[in-house]
Design a protein around this motif. Sequence first.
Motif, PDB file in Angstrom:
ATOM      1  N   THR A 308       0.862  -1.290  -0.067  1.00 33.02           N
ATOM      2  CA  THR A 308      -0.175   0.053  -0.002  1.00 33.02           C
ATOM      3  C   THR A 308       0.887   1.180   0.158  1.00 33.02           C
ATOM      4  N   PHE A 309       1.915   1.197   0.972  1.00 33.73           N
ATOM      5  CA  PHE A 309       2.663   2.418   0.865  1.00 33.73           C
ATOM      6  C   PHE A 309       4.038   2.286  -0.010  1.00 33.73           C
ATOM      7  N   GLU A 310       4.491   3.638  -0.113  1.00 33.22           N
ATOM      8  CA  GLU A 310       5.649   3.517  -0.995  1.00 33.22           C
ATOM      9  C   GLU A 310       6.899   3.283   0.021  1.00 33.22           C
ATOM     10  N   ASP A 311       8.144   3.140  -0.602  1.00 36.58           N
ATOM     11  CA  ASP A 311       9.172   2.669   0.191  1.00 36.58           C
ATOM     12  C   ASP A 311       9.817   3.675   1.162  1.00 36.58           C
ATOM     13  N   ASP A 312       9.661   4.890   0.975  1.00 37.90           N
ATOM     14  CA  ASP A 312      10.007   5.730   1.869  1.00 37.90           C
ATOM     15  C   ASP A 312       8.953   6.481   2.749  1.00 37.90           C
ATOM     16  N   ASP A 313       7.816   5.881   2.876  1.00 41.21           N
ATOM     17  CA  ASP A 313       6.630   6.183   3.827  1.00 41.21           C
ATOM     18  C   ASP A 313       7.113   5.437   5.028  1.00 41.21           C
ATOM     19  N   TYR A 314       7.058   6.101   6.067  1.00 41.58           N
ATOM     20  CA  TYR A 314       7.055   5.577   7.506  1.00 41.58           C
ATOM     21  C   TYR A 314       5.864   5.811   8.477  1.00 41.58           C
ATOM     22  N   LEU A 315       5.608   5.141   9.586  1.00 40.60           N
ATOM     23  CA  LEU A 315       4.582   5.239  10.457  1.00 40.60           C
ATOM     24  C   LEU A 315       5.009   5.487  11.872  1.00 40.60           C
ATOM     25  N   MET A 316       4.301   6.108  12.712  1.00 42.30           N
ATOM     26  CA  MET A 316       4.371   6.306  14.072  1.00 42.30           C
ATOM     27  C   MET A 316       3.825   5.096  14.801  1.00 42.30           C
ATOM     28  N   ASN A 317       4.411   4.279  15.644  1.00 40.22           N
ATOM     29  CA  ASN A 317       3.806   3.186  16.240  1.00 40.22           C
ATOM     30  C   ASN A 317       3.600   3.553  17.626  1.00 40.22           C
ATOM     31  N   PHE A 318       2.488   3.052  18.254  1.00 43.39           N
ATOM     32  CA  PHE A 318       2.036   3.472  19.646  1.00 43.39           C
ATOM     33  C   PHE A 318       1.174   2.621  20.431  1.00 43.39           C
ATOM     34  N   ILE A 319       1.277   2.462  21.812  1.00 38.57           N
ATOM     35  CA  ILE A 319       0.320   1.493  22.388  1.00 38.57           C
ATOM     36  C   ILE A 319      -0.392   2.445  23.029  1.00 38.57           C
ATOM     37  N   ASN A 396      20.860   0.390  17.319  1.00 38.22           N
ATOM     38  CA  ASN A 396      20.926  -0.864  16.613  1.00 38.22           C
ATOM     39  C   ASN A 396      20.441  -0.400  15.005  1.00 38.22           C
ATOM     40  N   ALA A 397      21.087  -0.584  14.144  1.00 36.55           N
ATOM     41  CA  ALA A 397      20.734  -0.452  12.905  1.00 36.55           C
ATOM     42  C   ALA A 397      19.836  -1.089  11.990  1.00 36.55           C
ATOM     43  N   ALA A 398      19.668  -2.291  12.844  1.00 33.83           N
ATOM     44  CA  ALA A 398      18.419  -3.296  12.396  1.00 33.83           C
ATOM     45  C   ALA A 398      17.057  -2.695  12.500  1.00 33.83           C
ATOM     46  N   LEU A 399      17.015  -1.536  13.533  1.00 35.13           N
ATOM     47  CA  LEU A 399      15.857  -1.012  13.966  1.00 35.13           C
ATOM     48  C   LEU A 399      15.637   0.422  13.173  1.00 35.13           C
ATOM     49  N   HIS A 400      16.312   0.734  12.322  1.00 35.86           N
ATOM     50  CA  HIS A 400      16.172   1.783  11.518  1.00 35.86           C
ATOM     51  C   HIS A 400      14.804   1.786  10.830  1.00 35.86           C
ATOM     52  N   GLY A 401      14.063   2.862  10.999  1.00 37.84           N
ATOM     53  CA  GLY A 401      12.566   2.635  10.666  1.00 37.84           C
ATOM     54  C   GLY A 401      11.939   3.897   9.707  1.00 37.84           C
ATOM     55  N   ALA A 402      12.894   4.764   9.308  1.00 38.65           N
ATOM     56  CA  ALA A 402      12.338   5.765   8.564  1.00 38.65           C
ATOM     57  C   ALA A 402      12.521   5.623   6.946  1.00 38.65           C
ATOM     58  N   LYS A 403      12.904   6.639   6.264  1.00 38.92           N
ATOM     59  CA  LYS A 403      12.869   6.472   4.835  1.00 38.92           C
ATOM     60  C   LYS A 403      14.036   5.323   4.320  1.00 38.92           C
ATOM     61  N   GLN A 404      14.944   5.117   5.169  1.00 38.42           N
ATOM     62  CA  GLN A 404      15.950   4.059   4.690  1.00 38.42           C
ATOM     63  C   GLN A 404      15.721   2.776   5.873  1.00 38.42           C
ATOM     64  N   ALA A 405      14.603   2.272   6.088  1.00 37.26           N
ATOM     65  CA  ALA A 405      14.279   1.420   7.093  1.00 37.26           C
ATOM     66  C   ALA A 405      14.929   0.111   6.675  1.00 37.26           C
ATOM     67  N   ALA A 406      15.259  -0.638   7.760  1.00 38.33           N
ATOM     68  CA  ALA A 406      15.945  -1.920   7.654  1.00 38.33           C
ATOM     69  C   ALA A 406      14.827  -2.720   7.177  1.00 38.33           C
ATOM     70  N   SER A 407      15.246  -4.064   6.857  1.00 37.25           N
ATOM     71  CA  SER A 407      14.278  -4.807   6.338  1.00 37.25           C
ATOM     72  C   SER A 407      13.420  -5.655   7.407  1.00 37.25           C
ATOM     73  N   TYR A 408      12.168  -5.915   6.777  1.00 41.38           N
ATOM     74  CA  TYR A 408      11.264  -6.701   7.727  1.00 41.38           C
ATOM     75  C   TYR A 408      10.954  -7.927   7.077  1.00 41.38           C
ATOM     76  N   GLU A 409      11.080  -9.110   7.806  1.00 33.35           N
ATOM     77  CA  GLU A 409      10.802 -10.457   7.071  1.00 33.35           C
ATOM     78  C   GLU A 409       9.934 -11.181   8.071  1.00 33.35           C
ATOM     79  N   THR A 410       8.627 -11.733   7.921  1.00 33.87           N
ATOM     80  CA  THR A 410       7.979 -12.606   8.609  1.00 33.87           C
ATOM     81  C   THR A 410       9.026 -13.877   8.608  1.00 33.87           C
ATOM     82  N   LEU A 411       8.974 -14.685  10.145  1.00 40.64           N
ATOM     83  CA  LEU A 411       9.497 -15.969  10.053  1.00 40.64           C
ATOM     84  C   LEU A 411       8.402 -16.778   9.989  1.00 40.64           C
TER      85      LEU A 411
END
Length: 482
Positions: A308-319, A396-411
């Motif tokens: 749905t989103f473009e590669d450089d879109d990112y979201l604010m996560n919250f509880i 931790n660069a594995a948690l980069h989450g903005a326009k150059q976000a680290a990869s995310y893969e379901t295990l």
Amino acid sequence: MKKLLLLLLTSSILTVSCKNEHKDAKEETNEMAKDSLAPVSDEVMESAVIYEVNIRQYSPEGTFNAFTKDIPQLKDLGVKVVWLMPMYPIAMKNRKATGEKSIEDITDTIERKKYLGSYYSISDYSAVNPNFGTMEDFDKLVETAHENGMYVILDWVANHTGWDHAWITEHPEYYTKDKNGEITDPINDATGEPWGWTDVADLNFDNEGLREAMKQEMLFWVKEHNIDGYRADAAHSVPTDFWEDVSADLREVKPVFMLAEAESPKDLFHNAFEMGYNWEGHHIMNEIAQGKKTAKDWDEYMKKIDTTFEDDDYLMNFITNHDENSWAGTVKERMGDASEAMLAMSYTIPGMPLVYSGQEYDMDKRLRFFEKDTIPHQKGKVYPILEKLGKLKNENAALHGAKQAASYETLETSNQEKILAYERKGGGSELIYLANMSDQPVKFTVSIAGDYQDYMANSEFQIEEGQEMEFQPWEYKILTKN
């Protein structure tokens, strides 16, 4: 005599010259201090935590100064962006009181003083709420944040004003009118019925004069008070081309960070906003915690936003946030025993995690919205968890989450309904989130093997290929490998 006059003249010139040099040096020093914080950048946002502060409820005093003194300790939580809920004067006319009552319905003068109104019913965009302090106090807050490596963004309410705003009488053409030609409160476009926000008057962005006036108000805070961007309230209710236009003008002054509050922000990013709300993801978290959805539903959601989103879109996560806390319930009310697993999840998925003031102090009450209240300030269970998660997010660069976000893969796991497992990779680092998203113990296997660090427990963790594990209800682990 001529020699004496020449000597005095020379001495005077030297004195003035020294004073000017001192003045120039002082001005240069002040300018350097003002700009001591590097401009907002995409790189900084990769590892940022955002903190939402409710000035009224943050302290017993409810002032800028009471919050400012605590800004340095926000570094403990990894905070890089401070978002101030609206801190402008609040309209008195039609002010919300209790239930369906407005301030005009309250006849007791002492009781009337209790009702401070909604932060989102603004009577003046270019002033501060006198209950919070002075403009000088506000400037000190911004300066202190900058000195501590944090950017300040203001909550901007473009969709409506309070009924006391000067535009009501000076520029009634700025407002939406009903069939009788009267200014109206906001209308739900889908139903044609009012939302019930009777304390505010709806603005009409078909009017070019309004657009220009609103832009100038937003430019004021960036030019005159050195703020770093905006969180746009109900951004979807204002035409996207307005946001694109005003964002371009703001960025002519300095780089800014723009956050869109919208249920579905995908069309608002480009040329306007850097980040949007992850409302849909948040609702799914609530439903998983309540047993209405499963880990598999989360996996499906992540596949959906990936397309749905473009590669450089990112979201604010919250509880939690100010809306959820006051109207939907506390973290414990909505998430119960799943609270910590969901908190850790909000830090480890792509995007930027939010901390709402009081959350760090285990706040387990709904803050009153129209009256004075105060968050707790006793550190308990959540504060050290946020410290650890904030440090991990920052470093931790594995948690980069903005326009150059680290990869995310379901295990893959042996129980996709109950076990949530995903892997993040970036900058030579690897991180895995494993969680039992149910209220029952679960035995399972997961498609990874190797030696990891259990980050939260600060211990080694080894997984052999095909190894069966058992997680207790809502148990989670963050596994790291560099």
